[in-house]
Design an enzyme around this catalytic site. Structure first.
Site, mmCIF file in Angstrom:
data_model
loop_
_atom_site.group_PDB
_atom_site.id
_atom_site.type_symbol
_atom_site.label_atom_id
_atom_site.label_comp_id
_atom_site.label_asym_id
_atom_site.label_seq_id
_atom_site.Cartn_x
_atom_site.Cartn_y
_atom_site.Cartn_z
ATOM 1 N N LYS A 128 0.844 -1.205 0.000
ATOM 2 C CA LYS A 128 0.000 0.000 0.000
ATOM 3 C C LYS A 128 0.878 1.253 0.000
ATOM 4 O O LYS A 128 2.068 1.183 0.308
ATOM 5 C CB LYS A 128 -0.916 -0.019 1.223
ATOM 6 C CG LYS A 128 -0.176 -0.021 2.557
ATOM 7 C CD LYS A 128 -1.102 -0.328 3.722
ATOM 8 C CE LYS A 128 -0.321 -0.395 5.031
ATOM 9 N NZ LYS A 128 -1.125 -0.946 6.135
ATOM 10 N N TYR A 176 15.233 29.998 9.348
ATOM 11 C CA TYR A 176 14.030 30.644 9.898
ATOM 12 C C TYR A 176 14.019 30.578 11.420
ATOM 13 O O TYR A 176 14.422 29.572 12.014
ATOM 14 C CB TYR A 176 12.770 29.927 9.403
ATOM 15 C CG TYR A 176 12.474 30.117 7.937
ATOM 16 C CD1 TYR A 176 12.163 31.373 7.416
ATOM 17 C CD2 TYR A 176 12.486 29.025 7.076
ATOM 18 C CE1 TYR A 176 11.869 31.526 6.069
ATOM 19 C CE2 TYR A 176 12.189 29.172 5.730
ATOM 20 C CZ TYR A 176 11.890 30.432 5.228
ATOM 21 O OH TYR A 176 11.607 30.580 3.902
#
Ligand SMILES: *Cc1c(COP(=O)(O)O)cnc(C)c1O
Length: 360
Positions: free
Chosen positions: A38, A256
């Site tokens: 999956k 940042y």
């Protein structure tokens, strides 16, 4: 638009994948295998993964939805494909027409599949899900409806399997042992497929007594329990390159939020990979490391969307263009996931489409 040469890529070691599959077989006590593929084979690229595994002829490939089932079908027209969770109503018709194998959690679902199979003129193989403790689907083991589903007889329905799932096979041995007992006691002995074990169940409870196993994570070379890691080989290695080397003075801030301030004159390498590639932003400030030219080097400052910064002040020979391993053979994915506050499954499935998969 021309494709950009990859700034970030994931090497997929298909020999390692095959070795891990073979290790699952050695722990399976003769059980057959449902290869869980999956989510694009846990981000590894479903086409290469199923083509590599086909030499072992797994009994099933396990997927999450019909779109994933279609993909596997396109590569392997003959393979059996199992839907691991409850289907959505919009998927029922295609499941029946294409002959995928679903599991049912109640009699209403069973009824729907029966009717669709009848009008399509097909015989539907169905598995019955039983809830031994996962709490996500399945009949309760003592519900008379469960027995009714197991004994359901209809010319267009073939009840061929019963399945359950383990929520804590890597955390709670007692609870899991109990699940194996409950599962065995409620399984009709003559049913074709009886399946319960995910990777942790296969590795830690090898005498589980079922005849089909459902390995996912372990196929990709990562053990949910550290004590079995030595038997598995990592399949995915995530790489990027140094795009800049910057000399900065003591007291300079990086990235940042200015959460990292250099404590000395430093050399900061800028690497062309970021959280939009799957390097989780939550790795920021966790002293996570990458691997460059045989050495570990710490990520400093916040992870940004497309770039990370690494302190290479202590590394003598680094150059622009050098290859950088984010995780793989040298940095275990489990190290990255725990530093990011998550699990290896989420790291793998979070590797973005823009990261080129390179099969080896
Ligand atoms: C995803 C999944 C698996 C595989 O689990 P791993 O822990 O990755 O081995 C097995 N069974 C079911 C029902 C699943 O949804």
């Amino acid at each position: 638009m021309d494709l950009s040469p990859p700034r970030a890529w994931a090497e997929i070691d298909l020999d390692a994948l095959k070795k891990n599959y073979q290790y699952a077989l050695t722990q399976s006590n003769g059980a057959e295998v449902m290869a869980v593929v999956k989510a694009n084979a846990y981000g590894h690229g479903v086409e290469n993964v199923v083509r590599a595994l086909e030499e072992f002829q797994p009994a099933f490939y396990g997927v999450a939805n019909v779109a994933e089932a279609r993909e596997v079908r396109a590569f392997l027209p003959k393979a059996r494909i199992y839907l691991l969770g409850a289907a959505n109503p919009s998927e029922y018709a295609e499941i029946v027409q294409a002959g995928y194998t679903p599991c049912v959690s109640n009699l209403a679902e069973l009824q729907i599949y029966k009717e669709l199979a009848e009008s399509a003129g097909v015989v539907m193989p169905l598995h019955v899900a039983v809830d031994t403790g996962m709490g996500r689907g399945g009949f309760q083991p003592d519900d008379p409806a469960f027995t009714e589903a197991l004994n359901f007889q209809h010319s267009h329905v073939q009840i061929e399997g019963v399945g359950s799932h383990l929520p804590v096979a890597d955390e709670d041995e007692g609870f899991t042992q109990k699940q194996f007992q409950v599962f065995q006691s409620c399984c009709p002995p003559d049913l074709r497929y009886k399946h319960l074990a995910n990777s942790a169940g296969i590795l830690h409870f090898p005498s589980g007594g079922c005849n089909l196993i459902r390995p996912g994570l372990m196929l990709y070379g990562c053990s949910p329990l550290p004590e079995y890691q030595e038997h598995l080989s990592p399949v995915m290695s995530l790489y990027s390159r140094i795009s800049l080397l910057r000399k900065v003075p003591e007291g300079a801030s990086v990235s940042y939020g200015r959460t990292f301030i250099t404590q000395r004159p430093s050399i900061i390498a800028v690497i062309g990979i970021g959280y939009a590639d799957g390097v989780q932003r939550s790795l920021s400030g966790k002293n996570a490391h990458v691997f460059i030219n045989g050495h570990r080097a710490p990520i400093v400052g916040r992870v940004t969307m497309d770039q990370i910064m690494v302190d290479v002040t202590d590394h003598s020979r680094v150059e622009i263009g050098d290859q950088v391993e984010i995780f793989g053979k040298n940095i275990p994915v489990s190290e990255m996931s725990s530093q990011a506050g998550t699990i290896p499954w989420e790291i793998f499935t979070g590797i973005a489409p823009r990261v080129t998969r390179v099969p080896l």
